[in-house]
Design a protein around this motif. Structure first.
Motif, PDB file in Angstrom:
ATOM      1  N   GLN A  66     -50.193  53.348 -15.043  1.00 55.54           N
ATOM      2  CA  GLN A  66     -49.227  52.315 -15.395  1.00 55.54           C
ATOM      3  C   GLN A  66     -49.888  50.995 -15.771  1.00 55.54           C
ATOM      4  OE1 GLN A  66     -45.914  52.036 -12.633  1.00 55.54           O
ATOM      5  NE2 GLN A  66     -46.441  54.031 -11.770  1.00 55.54           N
ATOM      6  N   CYS A  67     -51.211  50.956 -15.796  1.00 53.24           N
ATOM      7  CA  CYS A  67     -51.888  49.751 -16.252  1.00 53.24           C
ATOM      8  C   CYS A  67     -53.079  50.166 -17.103  1.00 53.24           C
ATOM      9  CB  CYS A  67     -52.334  48.880 -15.080  1.00 53.24           C
ATOM     10  SG  CYS A  67     -53.517  49.676 -13.988  1.00 53.24           S
ATOM     11  N   ASN A  68     -53.673  49.214 -17.765  1.00 47.83           N
ATOM     12  CA  ASN A  68     -54.728  49.516 -18.727  1.00 47.83           C
ATOM     13  C   ASN A  68     -56.084  49.679 -18.045  1.00 47.83           C
ATOM     14  OD1 ASN A  68     -52.837  49.290 -20.839  1.00 47.83           O
ATOM     15  ND2 ASN A  68     -53.095  47.064 -20.859  1.00 47.83           N
ATOM     16  N   ALA A  69     -56.140  50.571 -17.071  1.00 47.94           N
ATOM     17  CA  ALA A  69     -57.387  50.836 -16.356  1.00 47.94           C
ATOM     18  C   ALA A  69     -57.223  52.137 -15.587  1.00 47.94           C
ATOM     19  CB  ALA A  69     -57.717  49.685 -15.406  1.00 47.94           C
ATOM     20  N   THR A  70     -58.312  52.624 -15.034  1.00 44.47           N
ATOM     21  CA  THR A  70     -58.223  53.853 -14.256  1.00 44.47           C
ATOM     22  C   THR A  70     -57.626  53.602 -12.881  1.00 44.47           C
ATOM     23  OG1 THR A  70     -60.489  53.512 -13.494  1.00 44.47           O
ATOM     24  CG2 THR A  70     -60.172  54.893 -15.453  1.00 44.47           C
ATOM     25  N   THR A  71     -57.731  52.369 -12.394  1.00 44.12           N
ATOM     26  CA  THR A  71     -57.116  52.008 -11.126  1.00 44.12           C
ATOM     27  C   THR A  71     -56.377  50.690 -11.271  1.00 44.12           C
ATOM     28  OG1 THR A  71     -59.093  50.845 -10.353  1.00 44.12           O
ATOM     29  CG2 THR A  71     -58.896  53.181  -9.775  1.00 44.12           C
ATOM     30  N   CYS A  72     -55.407  50.481 -10.412  1.00 44.72           N
ATOM     31  CA  CYS A  72     -54.643  49.230 -10.366  1.00 44.72           C
ATOM     32  C   CYS A  72     -54.562  48.764  -8.919  1.00 44.72           C
ATOM     33  CB  CYS A  72     -53.229  49.439 -10.906  1.00 44.72           C
ATOM     34  SG  CYS A  72     -53.130  49.922 -12.633  1.00 44.72           S
ATOM     35  N   ASP A  73     -54.089  47.548  -8.728  1.00 45.58           N
ATOM     36  CA  ASP A  73     -53.801  47.034  -7.397  1.00 45.58           C
ATOM     37  C   ASP A  73     -52.297  47.091  -7.156  1.00 45.58           C
ATOM     38  OD1 ASP A  73     -56.445  46.502  -6.870  1.00 45.58           O
ATOM     39  OD2 ASP A  73     -56.331  44.422  -7.558  1.00 45.58           O
ATOM     40  N   GLN A  74     -51.926  47.195  -5.888  1.00 46.20           N
ATOM     41  CA  GLN A  74     -50.510  47.173  -5.520  1.00 46.20           C
ATOM     42  C   GLN A  74     -50.364  46.650  -4.100  1.00 46.20           C
ATOM     43  OE1 GLN A  74     -48.259  50.882  -4.854  1.00 46.20           O
ATOM     44  NE2 GLN A  74     -46.653  50.052  -6.191  1.00 46.20           N
ATOM     45  N   PRO A  75     -49.440  45.713  -3.866  1.00 48.85           N
ATOM     46  CA  PRO A  75     -49.180  45.267  -2.492  1.00 48.85           C
ATOM     47  C   PRO A  75     -48.431  46.347  -1.722  1.00 48.85           C
ATOM     48  CG  PRO A  75     -47.691  44.170  -4.021  1.00 48.85           C
ATOM     49  CD  PRO A  75     -48.644  44.968  -4.851  1.00 48.85           C
ATOM     50  N   GLN A  76     -48.889  46.636  -0.495  1.00 45.65           N
ATOM     51  CA  GLN A  76     -48.266  47.661   0.335  1.00 45.65           C
ATOM     52  C   GLN A  76     -48.242  47.215   1.789  1.00 45.65           C
ATOM     53  OE1 GLN A  76     -50.249  51.438  -0.188  1.00 45.65           O
ATOM     54  NE2 GLN A  76     -49.868  51.534  -2.396  1.00 45.65           N
ATOM     55  N   ASN A  77     -47.319  47.808   2.556  1.00 38.25           N
ATOM     56  CA  ASN A  77     -47.220  47.516   3.995  1.00 38.25           C
ATOM     57  C   ASN A  77     -48.194  48.404   4.768  1.00 38.25           C
ATOM     58  OD1 ASN A  77     -44.070  47.251   2.942  1.00 38.25           O
ATOM     59  ND2 ASN A  77     -44.676  45.635   4.378  1.00 38.25           N
ATOM     60  N   VAL A  78     -49.468  48.078   4.686  1.00 37.20           N
ATOM     61  CA  VAL A  78     -50.475  48.963   5.278  1.00 37.20           C
ATOM     62  C   VAL A  78     -51.281  48.306   6.390  1.00 37.20           C
ATOM     63  CG1 VAL A  78     -50.698  50.326   3.176  1.00 37.20           C
ATOM     64  CG2 VAL A  78     -52.177  48.321   3.509  1.00 37.20           C
ATOM     65  N   ALA A  79     -51.236  47.003   6.513  1.00 40.53           N
ATOM     66  CA  ALA A  79     -52.155  46.317   7.425  1.00 40.53           C
ATOM     67  C   ALA A  79     -51.525  46.089   8.800  1.00 40.53           C
ATOM     68  CB  ALA A  79     -52.606  44.996   6.827  1.00 40.53           C
ATOM     69  N   ARG A  80     -52.379  46.151   9.809  1.00 38.08           N
ATOM     70  CA  ARG A  80     -52.038  45.763  11.175  1.00 38.08           C
ATOM     71  C   ARG A  80     -53.069  44.757  11.662  1.00 38.08           C
ATOM     72  NH1 ARG A  80     -52.830  49.502  14.764  1.00 38.08           N
ATOM     73  NH2 ARG A  80     -54.002  50.902  13.387  1.00 38.08           N
ATOM     74  N   ALA A  81     -52.608  43.784  12.420  1.00 38.35           N
ATOM     75  CA  ALA A  81     -53.518  42.731  12.873  1.00 38.35           C
ATOM     76  C   ALA A  81     -53.162  42.312  14.291  1.00 38.35           C
ATOM     77  CB  ALA A  81     -53.465  41.535  11.932  1.00 38.35           C
ATOM     78  N   ARG A  82     -54.116  41.632  14.924  1.00 39.23           N
ATOM     79  CA  ARG A  82     -53.893  41.110  16.269  1.00 39.23           C
ATOM     80  C   ARG A  82     -54.420  39.680  16.330  1.00 39.23           C
ATOM     81  NH1 ARG A  82     -56.807  44.560  19.232  1.00 39.23           N
ATOM     82  NH2 ARG A  82     -55.043  46.014  19.327  1.00 39.23           N
ATOM     83  N   HIS A  83     -53.602  38.776  16.857  1.00 42.02           N
ATOM     84  CA  HIS A  83     -54.002  37.391  17.072  1.00 42.02           C
ATOM     85  C   HIS A  83     -53.963  37.124  18.571  1.00 42.02           C
ATOM     86  CE1 HIS A  83     -52.103  36.289  12.876  1.00 42.02           C
ATOM     87  NE2 HIS A  83     -52.933  37.326  12.823  1.00 42.02           N
ATOM     88  N   VAL A  84     -55.061  36.669  19.128  1.00 35.64           N
ATOM     89  CA  VAL A  84     -55.147  36.343  20.553  1.00 35.64           C
ATOM     90  C   VAL A  84     -55.716  34.938  20.673  1.00 35.64           C
ATOM     91  CG1 VAL A  84     -56.128  36.985  22.786  1.00 35.64           C
ATOM     92  CG2 VAL A  84     -55.518  38.766  21.136  1.00 35.64           C
ATOM     93  N   GLY A  85     -55.165  34.138  21.590  1.00 34.99           N
ATOM     94  CA  GLY A  85     -55.689  32.787  21.687  1.00 34.99           C
ATOM     95  C   GLY A  85     -55.236  32.029  22.918  1.00 34.99           C
ATOM     96  N   ALA A  86     -55.741  30.802  23.005  1.00 31.42           N
ATOM     97  CA  ALA A  86     -55.402  29.894  24.092  1.00 31.42           C
ATOM     98  C   ALA A  86     -55.323  28.479  23.548  1.00 31.42           C
ATOM     99  CB  ALA A  86     -56.447  29.971  25.205  1.00 31.42           C
ATOM    100  N   GLU A  87     -54.429  27.697  24.146  1.00 33.71           N
ATOM    101  CA  GLU A  87     -54.262  26.293  23.759  1.00 33.71           C
ATOM    102  C   GLU A  87     -54.269  25.424  25.010  1.00 33.71           C
ATOM    103  OE1 GLU A  87     -51.115  27.517  20.199  1.00 33.71           O
ATOM    104  OE2 GLU A  87     -50.513  26.145  21.813  1.00 33.71           O
ATOM    105  N   LEU A  88     -54.819  24.234  24.861  1.00 35.26           N
ATOM    106  CA  LEU A  88     -54.824  23.272  25.955  1.00 35.26           C
ATOM    107  C   LEU A  88     -54.614  21.886  25.369  1.00 35.26           C
ATOM    108  CD1 LEU A  88     -55.293  22.638  28.979  1.00 35.26           C
ATOM    109  CD2 LEU A  88     -57.729  22.359  28.430  1.00 35.26           C
ATOM    110  N   GLY A  89     -53.602  21.182  25.848  1.00 42.38           N
ATOM    111  CA  GLY A  89     -53.319  19.826  25.392  1.00 42.38           C
ATOM    112  C   GLY A  89     -53.219  18.869  26.561  1.00 42.38           C
TER     113      GLY A  89
END
Length: 702
Positions: free
Chosen positions: A556-579
């Motif tokens: 569907q594009c002028n190349a052998t491969t294309c990019d596409q946004p997909q729901n594939v990623a998983r992430a983890r955010h861990v942290g601490a705050e001090l004020g």
């Protein structure tokens, strides 16, 4: 006349003005002078537009539960923060960032970006409908009373897409029959040449049954200078003045409020913002290229970045048990981007595909109801409706037309189990429908000749829920308060993520699902001593269905491969705050520290970008009579940059100093220096920030 001569002339005029205006202080009686000296450390204050707040509160006491970090107007003025993008860096858990490819001031809240943490003005969402790329460098702080940042566990009354929290910019409301201020200032580089200017005015008045508030501001920078030890790495940037770094922003806001009785209020308003800017060139270690690998040689300018917002907001008490609030708004966004041919450091003609025009608008309605089920039980319900429309044209091509309709229904209940324990539970259902998807380009039906065509439509829905427990310790909470919360939040994909073809390199994905995050937090806040407060938090966020661009084989594009946004990623955010903040004698202190660790769980080789592991802000103010001297520092460890995902922006510590003299009649004269050590640093590799620079300001309240 040389620039530094102009600067000296302006300084002289400001000094003369201060002396002339301040003469009245010499004739005040001693008691009045002493009173003015005691108040000299305070920045100008103003009332808050409370209808713009979205809060979580204990019903029997009408006190706010600690779900947000707050920047007051006094803090904004003390730290000389003129744009929201820079100001957010003062808060724990919030990181300032920079989109080098677009020259935009960004922010991250516990690792969540501007797409995942919506920005509101007085509770009304403000953003760019197509791609969500709000540039907080265009949002000035002169007319704000405070900034509130909710993280993870944020009130569901805000509405949809608050995956990682919410930023609410709350404006001013007059408290006297006639009040206001005017201010102006100039900025100078390390050679003493004037290169930026500012002016603002706020005027308001409160009568028995009505009030008005008017604000205007002007902020302009011709350029900024790089630190002295910057070493050029390519033909795009030499030493000294930063290439293509100019910007200008003008803003006018008007509100008119009717208060027929003690409980009801009806407000109409309009805000007009006009901005323009250049995108500073890349000055880093990566090689330059026209396209493909390396950093693209680019000279972009925005001669137009304009927003006009019309709104109506109200509060009506039906009876002592039921209060209704309404927000009705229409937001228009007009944007022009011009890219120029740019080779070997030489700017040529307007490039192919430019100018690029956006003509977007949003029309929305929010209805909120507060129902007091009992003295200790408050139920809030909300309905949100908005239509987002995007139109665009590149270099005279036919206009595209996209339209989304988003609706949300939310309920949030706060129950006080006893005098010390409160429980907050919330549930919401969000729905987004694609109503128009008229795109322009090549497709399967017309692979050779660009034309207008309809993309497939894609709808989505999501459920959000959260629970928070707030326990006061000791009688009347004298030992502080513990909090624990869980929140399951979502964000719908933007129009750009679903439909942009990136000039034929990307396959649209209209069926993108909502991103999801689960937030866990344990926190503690307390008045630990006379005049001292402490706030600490531990948090974790698990993100799934995160949108990530992947490479796929395609015809569907002028190349052998294309990019596409997909729901594939998983992430983890861990942290601490001090004020921590407080006072000792004539000294005021404030500071906060953030530790944040982000990990791409689905692909650990992909590094988290744009946020450092460690961040520190600290400030100390010395107050004596009419003087205030403030020293502050901002420090951060290294961070990976989104330029290519592996380039590193080194850690840094920069220091600032500011002096204020306040006359007995309230007038303030300020002078200061930012980046005192002329430190070479950046938020994103290849885009260094300003070197040592100076400023002089004057503020006259009345």
């Amino acid at each position: 006349m040389k620039k530094h001569s102009i600067a000296l002339a302006v300084l002289a005029q400001l000094g003369a003005l201060s002396l002339a205006y301040g003469q009245s202080s010499m004739t005040e009686e001693p008691a009045a002078q002493e009173q003015a000296k005691k108040a000299s450390s305070a920045a100008p204050t103003a009332g808050m537009f409370t209808l713009g707040e979205i809060t979580v509160q204990a019903p029997s006491k009408d006190t706010l539960l600690p779900t947000s970090s707050i920047l007051t107007q006094q803090a904004l003025r003390t730290q000389n923060q003129e744009t929201v993008g820079n100001a957010l860096n003062l808060l724990p858990g919030v990181h300032a960032a920079y989109s080098g490819s677009r020259g935009e001031q960004l922010f991250y809240v516990r690792g969540f970006d501007r797409l995942q943490v919506p920005v509101y003005i007085d509770g009304i969402p403000t953003y760019v409908p197509y791609d969500g790329r709000i540039d907080l460098g265009h949002f000035t702080t002169f007319d704000l009373s405070r900034v509130e940042v909710a993280k993870g566990f944020s009130s569901l009354i805000y509405g949809p897409n608050a995956l990682g929290g919410a930023v609410n910019l709350i404006t001013r409301r007059p408290v006297q029959s006639f009040e206001g201020e005017v201010g102006a200032g100039i900025g100078l580089n390390d050679d003493g040449d004037a290169n930026n200017y500012r002016a603002y005015a706020n005027l308001g008045g409160k009568q028995e049954q009505w009030w008005y508030q008017v604000g205007a501001s002007y902020l302009k920078s011709d350029s900024f200078d790089l630190p002295g030890d910057f070493q050029p790495r390519n033909v795009q940037q030499g030493k000294g003045e930063r290439e293509n770094s100019r910007h200008k922003d003008q803003k006018l806001s008007v509100k008119l409020g009717l208060t027929p009785n003690a409980t009801d209020e009806y407000v109409v308003g309009v805000v007009r913002q006009e901005g323009e800017k250049g995108q500073p060139t890349y000055a880093g270690a990566l090689p330059l290229s026209g396209s493909g690998s390396g950093m693209r040689a680019r000279w972009w300018q925005w001669p137009q970045w304009d927003k006009t917002s019309y709104f109506f907001t109200s509060q009506t008490e039906i009876n002592p048990l039921l209060t209704l609030r309404t927000r009705l708004y229409h937001d228009q966004f007009e944007n022009t981007l011009v890219g120029y041919d740019y080779r070997n450091g030489v700017v040529g003609n307007v490039g192919s595909g430019f100018p690029s025009y956006y003509d977007d608008d949003t029309t929305g309605l929010s209805l909120e109801g507060d129902l007091r089920l009992s003295e200790r039980n408050l139920l809030r319900v909300a309905y949100h409706f908005k239509d987002d429309v995007h139109r665009s044209s590149d270099d005279g091509t036919p206009w595209t037309h996209f339209k989304d309709r988003t609706q949300s229904l939310a309920a949030e209940n706060t129950f006080e189990v006893n005098d010390t324990l409160s429980v907050v539970a919330g549930l919401s259902y969000n729905e987004r429908k694609s109503l128009s998807t008229r795109n322009y380009g090549t497709n399967a039906a017309s692979p050779a000749t660009p034309s207008l065509y309809n993309e497939p439509k894609g709808d989505n829905n999501a459920v959000n829920y959260q629970l928070g427990v707030f326990q006061a310790l000791g009688e009347a909470g004298q030992w502080g308060q513990l909090r624990a919360s869980f929140a399951n939040k979502t964000r719908f994909a933007t129009m750009m993520e679903r439909y942009s073809t990136r000039f034929g390199r990307v396959i649209p994905n209209p069926d993108l699902k909502a991103e999801r995050a689960r937030h866990y937090e344990i926190g503690y806040n307390a008045a630990i001593a006379a005049g001292w407060t402490l706030d600490a938090a531990l948090f974790r966020s698990d993100v799934r269905d995160s949108i990530q661009t992947v490479t796929v084989p395609s015809s569907q594009c002028n190349a052998t491969t294309c990019d596409q946004p997909q729901n594939v990623a998983r992430a983890r955010h861990v942290g601490a705050e001090l004020g921590l903040q407080g006072s000792v004698g004539v000294w005021d202190f404030t500071g906060n520290y953030t530790w944040l660790r982000r990990k791409n769980v689905s692909n650990p080789a992909v590094l988290a970008t744009d946020t450092p592991r460690h961040k520190l802000f600290a400030s100390a103010s010395w107050n004596y009579a009419a003087w205030q001297i403030t020293a502050s520092t901002e420090a951060a460890s290294k961070r990976y940059s989104s330029s290519d995902g592996v380039q590193v922006a080194s850690g840094y510590a920069v220091y600032h100093l500011k002096g204020v003299y306040r006359f007995a009649n309230g007038m303030q004269l300020e002078a200061g220096v930012r980046n005192m050590g002329d430190k070479l640093y950046s938020y994103s590799e290849g885009y260094p920030m300003a070197g040592r620079n100076y400023f002089v300001n004057v503020n006259v309240p009345f």
